[in-house]
Design an enzyme around this catalytic site. Structure first.
Site, short mmCIF file in Angstrom:
data_model
loop_
_atom_site.label_atom_id
_atom_site.label_comp_id
_atom_site.label_asym_id
_atom_site.label_seq_id
_atom_site.Cartn_x
_atom_site.Cartn_y
_atom_site.Cartn_z
N ALA A 38 -9.46 5.45 3.27
CA ALA A 38 -9.28 6.58 4.19
C ALA A 38 -10.49 7.52 4.23
O ALA A 38 -11.15 7.76 3.23
CB ALA A 38 -8.04 7.40 3.85
N GLY A 39 -10.73 8.02 5.43
CA GLY A 39 -11.74 9.05 5.63
C GLY A 39 -13.13 8.55 5.97
O GLY A 39 -14.01 9.34 6.28
N LYS A 90 0.89 -1.18 0.00
CA LYS A 90 0.00 0.00 0.00
C LYS A 90 0.91 1.21 0.00
O LYS A 90 1.56 1.52 1.02
CB LYS A 90 -0.91 0.01 1.23
N ASN A 139 -9.70 2.02 9.04
CA ASN A 139 -9.05 1.63 10.29
C ASN A 139 -9.66 2.38 11.48
O ASN A 139 -10.30 1.80 12.34
CB ASN A 139 -7.55 1.93 10.19
N THR A 140 -9.50 3.72 11.47
CA THR A 140 -9.88 4.51 12.64
C THR A 140 -11.36 4.34 13.00
O THR A 140 -11.71 4.28 14.19
CB THR A 140 -9.58 5.99 12.39
N GLY A 167 -8.23 9.49 8.92
CA GLY A 167 -8.58 9.67 10.32
C GLY A 167 -9.67 10.70 10.58
O GLY A 167 -10.01 10.93 11.74
#
Lengths: 65, 256
Positions: free
Chosen positions: B184-185, B96, B206-207, B157
Site C-alpha cells: 500500500a501507498g 491478506k 494496485n492503484t 491509494g
C-alpha cells in the site's frame, strides 16, 4: 417468509440456505454464504434451516487490492 | 525468490485487480508485469448479475496465485468471517488480513489485527497481515503465528511512497528471516525500487498501476523497478556519506 439477502428484504419460499440459492438462480454459482454474520460452508447449506428475519450474505469473487 | 509460508513465489511483484479501465487491460497489465500473485476480494453481486463469475474466469486464465483480502472490515469478527468465506470461495488458506482502524487513513487497527490473526492462524489460515511498520505490533503478529509481514508504505491509494524509511529499515533489521512485503501507498516504480533496495522481499500495489494513464506500461515499469531494486540489494550497495570523495584519482594530476 421474509429474510434479508445482501441487505435487501426478500419474501422467499426456500426452507434452507441451499434451497434459497436455487430459488435465486445461484445454485451452481461460485459463491460463499453467511447467515446472521456467521459463515455457513457449502456442505452445511442443505442442512441450514432459514428463519424469519435471517440476514443472509451471498458473496462472489471480485476485484481487490 | 521469497517463500511465503511453504510456497516459493515466481515474482517479487504482487498486483491488485481493482480499478482497471477494463478486464482486458487488467489481463494485459498482469502479463506485462510478470506478477505471480493477484489480490482479490469477496463482494455481493448486484441482483442477477454474473460479474463475479466472469471476474473469476478472468483471474483463473491468468494462471497466477490468488491472495484474497478482507478489505473494508473494521472488526476482527467481520474479518474472520470474511476470511472464512474467501477460503471456501478461492480454495486457499492464504488471506491478506485487513482490519481497518480509521476511515480517513485506512490504517490498520493493530488490536483487531492481532486478534483476528491469532484466530485465523488457529483455524489453519496462512495470514498476510496488512500492518503498519510498528515494531511492537509486528512482534505480536509474529508471536500469534504470522510468517509474513506486510507493512504499509503509506495509506492505501495515496501513492506517497515510503513514508517512514527509518521504521521500515528497522523492521527489516529486526526480522531478517521473515518475508517482508511493502503493501500500500506506492505511487511510482522508484518507490518499489527503494523498498527492494532496503532488502524487502516483495511489494504489493494496485492503484499505482490501475489508475495510471497507461496501466500496461506502468505494470511493466514496476516489474523492471522491482527487479532492479532486488538486484541492487543483492549487490551490497555502498554506504552513503556526508563529505565528497573524488572518484578520479588525485595521484598523478598535473600541476598547472
Amino acid at each position: 417468509m421474509k429474510i434479508i439477502v445482501n441487505g435487501e428484504a426478500l419474501e422467499i419460499r426456500a426452507p434452507t440456505l441451499a434451497a434459497l440459492l436455487e430459488e435465486l438462480g445461484k445454485g451452481d454459482a461460485k459463491v460463499a454464504t453467511s447467515v446472521n454474520e456467521a459463515f455457513v460452508s457449502k456442505t452445511q447449506r442443505a442442512d441450514h434451516t432459514l428463519h424469519e428475519g435471517d440476514r443472509v450474505e451471498i458473496l462472489a469473487p471480485r476485484q481487490g487490492g | 525468490m521469497p517463500t511465503f509460508y511453504s510456497t516459493e513465489v515466481t515474482s517479487r511483484l504482487m498486483l491488485g485487480t481493482a480499478q482497471y479501465p477494463s478486464p482486458a487491460i487488467l489481463a494485459d497489465a498482469f502479463r506485462r508485469s510478470g506478477a505471480g500473485i493477484a489480490t482479490v476480494s469477496v463482494r455481493r453481486e448486484a441482483g442477477g448479475d454474473q460479474a463475479g463469475q466472469d471476474f473469476w474466469a478472468l483471474i483463473r486464465d491468468l494462471g497466477v496465485a490468488v491472495l484474497p483480502n478482507t478489505a473494508g472490515c473494521y472488526s476482527a469478527r467481520e474479518a474472520v468471517t470474511t476470511a472464512q468465506m474467501a477460503r471456501e470461495l478461492f480454495d486457499t488458506n492464504w488471506i491478506k488480513l485487513e482490519v481497518i482502524g480509521h476511515a480517513d487513513t485506512l490504517q490498520p487497527d493493530p488490536f483487531g489485527l492481532v486478534d483476528a490473526a491469532a484466530k485465523l492462524t488457529e483455524d489453519g489460515f496462512e495470514v498476510f497481515p496488512y500492518c503498519t511498520e510498528d515494531l511492537v505490533l509486528c512482534e505480536r503478529l509474529v508471536e500469534v503465528g504470522c510468517k509474513v509481514l506486510m507493512p504499509w508504505g503509506a495509506p492505501i491509494g495515496t501513492g506517497l511512497g515510503l513514508n517512514n524509511i527509518y521504521g521500515l529499515r528497522s523492521l527489516r533489521a529486526h526480522f531478517p528471516d521473515i518475508p517482508l512485503v511493502v503493501d500500500a501507498g506506492l505511487g511510482l516504480p522508484s518507490h518499489a525500487a527503494q523498498a527492494m533496495e532496503m532488502g524487502y522481499d516483495a511489494v504489493l500495489l494496485n492503484t499505482a498501476v490501475a489508475k495510471a494513464g497507461n496501466p500496461v506500461a506502468m505494470a511493466r515499469a514496476f516489474a523492471l523497478a522491482v527487479e532492479a531494486g532486488a538486484l541492487a540489494a543483492g549487490a551490497d550497495p555502498m554506504d552513503a556519506r556526508d563529505m565528497a570523495a573524488p572518484s578520479t584519482p588525485v595521484f598523478g594530476k598535473a600541476i598547472l
